[in-house]
Design an enzyme around this catalytic site. Structure first.
Site, PDB file in Angstrom:
ATOM      1  N   GLU A   7       0.832  -1.216   0.000  1.00 36.25           N
ATOM      2  CA  GLU A   7       0.000   0.000   0.000  1.00 36.25           C
ATOM      3  C   GLU A   7       0.866   1.266   0.000  1.00 36.25           C
ATOM      4  OE1 GLU A   7      -2.856  -0.731  -0.666  1.00 36.25           O
ATOM      5  OE2 GLU A   7      -3.753  -2.271   0.620  1.00 36.25           O
TER       6      GLU A   7
ATOM      7  N   HIS B 251      -2.940   2.413   8.455  1.00 36.67           N
ATOM      8  CA  HIS B 251      -4.000   1.614   7.840  1.00 36.67           C
ATOM      9  C   HIS B 251      -4.151   0.338   8.647  1.00 36.67           C
ATOM     10  CE1 HIS B 251      -6.307  -0.849   5.175  1.00 36.67           C
ATOM     11  NE2 HIS B 251      -5.288  -1.626   4.849  1.00 36.67           N
TER      12      HIS B 251
ATOM     13  N   HIS C 179      -6.874  -3.266   9.629  1.00 40.34           N
ATOM     14  CA  HIS C 179      -8.036  -4.100   9.315  1.00 40.34           C
ATOM     15  C   HIS C 179      -8.767  -4.369  10.632  1.00 40.34           C
ATOM     16  CE1 HIS C 179      -5.981  -5.945   5.458  1.00 40.34           C
ATOM     17  NE2 HIS C 179      -6.061  -4.622   5.430  1.00 40.34           N
TER      18      HIS C 179
ATOM     19  N   TYR D 110     -16.002  12.866  20.393  1.00 41.58           N
ATOM     20  CA  TYR D 110     -14.663  12.469  19.939  1.00 41.58           C
ATOM     21  C   TYR D 110     -14.652  11.950  18.507  1.00 41.58           C
ATOM     22  CZ  TYR D 110     -11.379  13.634  23.511  1.00 41.58           C
ATOM     23  OH  TYR D 110     -10.534  14.343  24.307  1.00 41.58           O
TER      24      TYR D 110
ATOM     25  N   HIS E 189     -12.675  -3.595   3.272  1.00 48.91           N
ATOM     26  CA  HIS E 189     -11.242  -3.691   3.517  1.00 48.91           C
ATOM     27  C   HIS E 189     -10.876  -3.084   4.881  1.00 48.91           C
ATOM     28  CE1 HIS E 189      -6.968  -3.000   1.584  1.00 48.91           C
ATOM     29  NE2 HIS E 189      -6.898  -3.346   2.855  1.00 48.91           N
TER      30      HIS E 189
HETATM   31  P1  13P Z   1       1.196  -5.230   3.450  1.00 44.75           P
HETATM   32  O1  13P Z   1       1.557  -6.461   4.252  1.00 44.75           O
HETATM   33  O2  13P Z   1       1.781  -5.258   2.055  1.00 44.75           O
HETATM   34  O3  13P Z   1       1.495  -3.959   4.214  1.00 44.75           O
HETATM   35  O4  13P Z   1      -0.367  -5.266   3.247  1.00 44.75           O
HETATM   36  C1  13P Z   1      -1.199  -5.437   4.359  1.00 44.75           C
HETATM   37  C2  13P Z   1      -2.504  -4.760   4.180  1.00 44.75           C
HETATM   38  O5  13P Z   1      -3.080  -4.357   5.152  1.00 44.75           O
HETATM   39  C3  13P Z   1      -3.059  -4.609   2.819  1.00 44.75           C
HETATM   40  O6  13P Z   1      -4.119  -3.723   2.806  1.00 44.75           O
END
Ligand code: 13P
Length: 210
Positions: free
Chosen positions: A73, A92, A94, A119, A159
Site C-alpha cells: 500500500e 492503515h 483491518h 470524539y 477492507h
Molecule cells: P502489506 O503487508 O503489504 O502492508 O499489506 C497489508 C494490508 O493491510 C493490505 O491492505
C-alpha cells in the site's frame, strides 16, 4: 524526533495495536514522513513484531532505499501525504468493527458515521468511503487520492480504514477513535439514537479545529 526514534515509535505503537487486537496477522501498515522521504512497514510484516532496523526507508517518490520490501500500500500512503501537506504519519488497519462497517450497504460515501459522539467529530470528522479495489491496486491508491484533500480519514470498502495525522501518535489516536465509533455504530443499529445536532457539531469544530 530523529529517524531512529521514529523507527522505535513505529514498532512500539504497532505492538500496542497488535496486543489490543486492533491489528492481526500481517494486516495493516504504518508510515511516517521524514524530511526527505518516508519510513513504511515492510510488506507481510506483523505490526506486533516490527524490527525497527528493517523498516523500509523510501525516498520522496516511493523508491526503496533500505530495509525490507515495503508494504504493497506504499502508493496509498504516498498519495495521502501528497494531498495532505501537514501530515506526519499514516496508519492503515483491518480492525474488526471498522471493517464490518466497510462491508455495510447504503453507506454515505461523504460521511460514513452518524454524529454520535464528540470524539468521533473531533478526531475522525467526516469519514469518506472509497469503492472496493484489491489491496495494493494502484486504482485503490488513486481513489484515496481523490478524497484525501478533504478527508484525513478514509474507509476502504470491504477492507478497512486509513487515517493521516500530524504525528504518528495523533494518527493512532484517530484510528482508535474510528474503530470505537464503528463499534458504537454497530451496537446502536436498530436502537433509537439521539444524534449530535448541527449546532453541536459546529461548536465542536470551533472549539477543536483541525
Ligand atoms: P502489506 O503487508 O503489504 O502492508 O499489506 C497489508 C494490508 O493491510 C493490505 O491492505
Amino acid at each position: 524526533m530523529n529517524e531512529n526514534q521514529m523507527r522505535e515509535q513505529m514498532a512500539e505503537l504497532g505492538k500496542s495495536l497488535y496486543e489490543r487486537g486492533l491489528a492481526h496477522g500481517s494486516a495493516g501498515n504504518i508510515s511516517v514522513k521524514l524530511p526527505d522521504g518516508y519510513l513504511l512497514t515492510p510488506t507481510n510484516s506483523c505490526l506486533g513484531r516490527l524490527d525497527p532496523a528493517r523498516i523500509s526507508r523510501l525516498d520522496g517518490n516511493g523508491k526503496l532505499l533500505s530495509g525490507d520490501a515495503p508494504s504493497k500500500e506504499a502508493f496509498l500512503h504516498l498519495n495521502m501525504y501528497q494531498e495532505r501537506a501537514g501530515s506526519g504519519a499514516v496508519v492503515h488497519l483491518h480492525c474488526l468493527h471498522a471493517v464490518a462497517v466497510s462491508c455495510l450497504d447504503g453507506l454515505n460515501a461523504e460521511n460514513v458515521f452518524a454524529p454520535i459522539t464528540a470524539y468521533a467529530i473531533m478526531q475522525v470528522g467526516r469519514l469518506a468511503l472509497v469503492p472496493y479495489y484489491a489491496p495494493g491496486d494502484m486504482a485503490l491508491a488513486e481513489a484515496v487520492r481523490k478524497v484525501a484533500g478533504k478527508h484525513h480519514a478514509v474507509l476502504l470498502a470491504n477492507h478497512g480504514p486509513v487515517v493521516a495525522g500530524t504525528s504518528l501518535t495523533s494518527a493512532v489516536y484517530a484510528i482508535e477513535e474510528l474503530e470505537q465509533t464503528a463499534r458504537l455504530t454497530l451496537l446502536l443499529q436498530g436502537h433509537p439514537t439521539r444524534l449530535l445536532s448541527a449546532a453541536q457539531i459546529a461548536d465542536l469544530n470551533r472549539r477543536f479545529p483541525g
